[in-house]
Design an enzyme around this catalytic site. Structure first.
Site, PDB file in Angstrom:
ATOM      1  N   PRO A 159       0.823  -1.222   0.000  1.00  0.00           N
ATOM      2  CA  PRO A 159       0.000   0.000   0.000  1.00  0.00           C
ATOM      3  C   PRO A 159       0.854   1.268   0.000  1.00  0.00           C
ATOM      4  O   PRO A 159       0.518   2.241  -0.687  1.00  0.00           O
ATOM      5  CB  PRO A 159      -0.826  -0.133   1.280  1.00  0.00           C
ATOM      6  CG  PRO A 159      -0.917  -1.607   1.504  1.00  0.00           C
ATOM      7  CD  PRO A 159       0.429  -2.129   1.101  1.00  0.00           C
ATOM      8  N   TYR A 160       1.927   1.259   0.754  1.00  0.00           N
ATOM      9  CA  TYR A 160       2.834   2.405   0.780  1.00  0.00           C
ATOM     10  C   TYR A 160       3.419   2.645  -0.613  1.00  0.00           C
ATOM     11  O   TYR A 160       3.439   3.783  -1.109  1.00  0.00           O
ATOM     12  CB  TYR A 160       3.944   2.158   1.792  1.00  0.00           C
ATOM     13  CG  TYR A 160       4.980   3.249   1.874  1.00  0.00           C
ATOM     14  CD1 TYR A 160       4.739   4.414   2.592  1.00  0.00           C
ATOM     15  CD2 TYR A 160       6.218   3.109   1.253  1.00  0.00           C
ATOM     16  CE1 TYR A 160       5.695   5.416   2.684  1.00  0.00           C
ATOM     17  CE2 TYR A 160       7.185   4.108   1.341  1.00  0.00           C
ATOM     18  CZ  TYR A 160       6.913   5.254   2.054  1.00  0.00           C
ATOM     19  OH  TYR A 160       7.868   6.248   2.143  1.00  0.00           O
ATOM     20  N   GLY A 161       3.891   1.584  -1.260  1.00  0.00           N
ATOM     21  CA  GLY A 161       4.433   1.723  -2.606  1.00  0.00           C
ATOM     22  C   GLY A 161       3.393   2.206  -3.595  1.00  0.00           C
ATOM     23  O   GLY A 161       3.680   3.024  -4.473  1.00  0.00           O
ATOM     24  N   LYS A 164       2.862   5.963  -3.012  1.00  0.00           N
ATOM     25  CA  LYS A 164       3.992   6.760  -3.492  1.00  0.00           C
ATOM     26  C   LYS A 164       4.088   6.731  -5.015  1.00  0.00           C
ATOM     27  O   LYS A 164       4.487   7.726  -5.639  1.00  0.00           O
ATOM     28  CB  LYS A 164       5.298   6.271  -2.862  1.00  0.00           C
ATOM     29  CG  LYS A 164       5.362   6.498  -1.353  1.00  0.00           C
ATOM     30  CD  LYS A 164       5.252   7.973  -0.990  1.00  0.00           C
ATOM     31  CE  LYS A 164       5.466   8.228   0.479  1.00  0.00           C
ATOM     32  NZ  LYS A 164       5.397   9.662   0.844  1.00  0.00           N
TER      33      LYS A 164
END
Length: 253
Positions: A159-161, A164
């Site tokens: 999810p972070y990737g 971003k």
């Protein structure tokens, strides 16, 4: 053809003296480091953070408690900052969260939504707030703090990737929308950085990510802050929609 681009004096500190800036997620870590660097270069910095307590209040001309993922909070904070400063030259969208470190299949919808809200929607709301003002003034610098994870992905932090990667796409699209407005929009994409946010991450995960960096060490806050300062300056005048890597050789494109 006559070159009409503004040219700060050769000995100026990037031409930033007397500028004003908003830095989100500024209470600690990367945001605080960016604020310190900008303040040292003569910038009046408004620090925004969800936290009321700032680790170091010294670099800030003012501080505001603001939730970057909440539309009304962002609008209120921007109006108050604009009233205090009279103008806003620079926006650094830095606020972010890592989210849990675990396989995507184990993520709840609430966990997914929280990461996307802070790391991507927050960038959208910050940009949307400043654009009319910067367009009217025919000048502005928007710097979005993304991550190398947005280019390559990090297993255990999908999810972070994803968020971003969304910041990269937003940066490039918005940059082209504002090419005629005197406003540049760029992002920086650091590798894993030495901050307190690492304290909650699995040691094995950290060791694995460090091994991906050819220089064999983590990025420092100061290295990111130096890059942001230049990208936010008048000297970065003919580059927009770009990603400035601070990755120790990890970035391959």
């Amino acid at each position: 053809m006559q070159d009409t681009a503004p040219r700060p004096p050769a000995d100026a500190a990037f031409g930033l003296e007397g500028s004003t800036a908003i830095v989100t997620g500024a209470a600690q870590g990367i945001g605080l480091g960016i604020a310190r660097r900008l303040q040292a270069l003569g910038v009046a910095v408004s620090g925004w953070d969800l936290r009321a307590e700032f680790e170091d209040p010294a670099p800030f001309a003012e501080r505001r408690q603001a939730d970057g993922a909440d539309e009304r909070s962002v609008q209120t904070a921007f109006a108050a900052t604009l009233d205090a400063f009279g103008r806003v030259d620079i926006l650094v969208n830095n606020a972010g969260v890592n989210g849990p470190t675990k396989p995507l299949a184990e993520y709840s919808l609430d966990e997914w939504n929280r990461v996307l809200a802070v790391d991507l929607t927050g960038v959208f709301l910050g940009c949307r707030a400043v654009i009319p003002h910067m367009r009217e003034r025919r000048y502005g610098r928007i710097v979005n703090v993304a991550s190398i994870a947005g280019k390559e992905g990090n297993p255990g932090a999908s999810p972070y990737g994803a968020a971003k990667a969304g910041v990269l796409g937003l940066t490039k699209g918005l940059a082209r929308e504002l090419c005629d407005a005197g406003v540049t929009v760029n992002c920086v994409t650091p590798a894993l950085t030495e901050t307190a946010l690492l304290d909650g991450l699995d040691p094995g995960y950290l060791a694995d990510r460090r091994a991906w960096i050819p220089m064999g060490r983590l990025c420092t806050v100061e290295e990111i802050a130096d890059m942001v300062a230049w990208v936010a300056s008048p000297r970065c005048s003919f580059t927009t929609g770009a990603c400035f890597d601070v990755s120790g050789g990890r970035a391959t494109y």
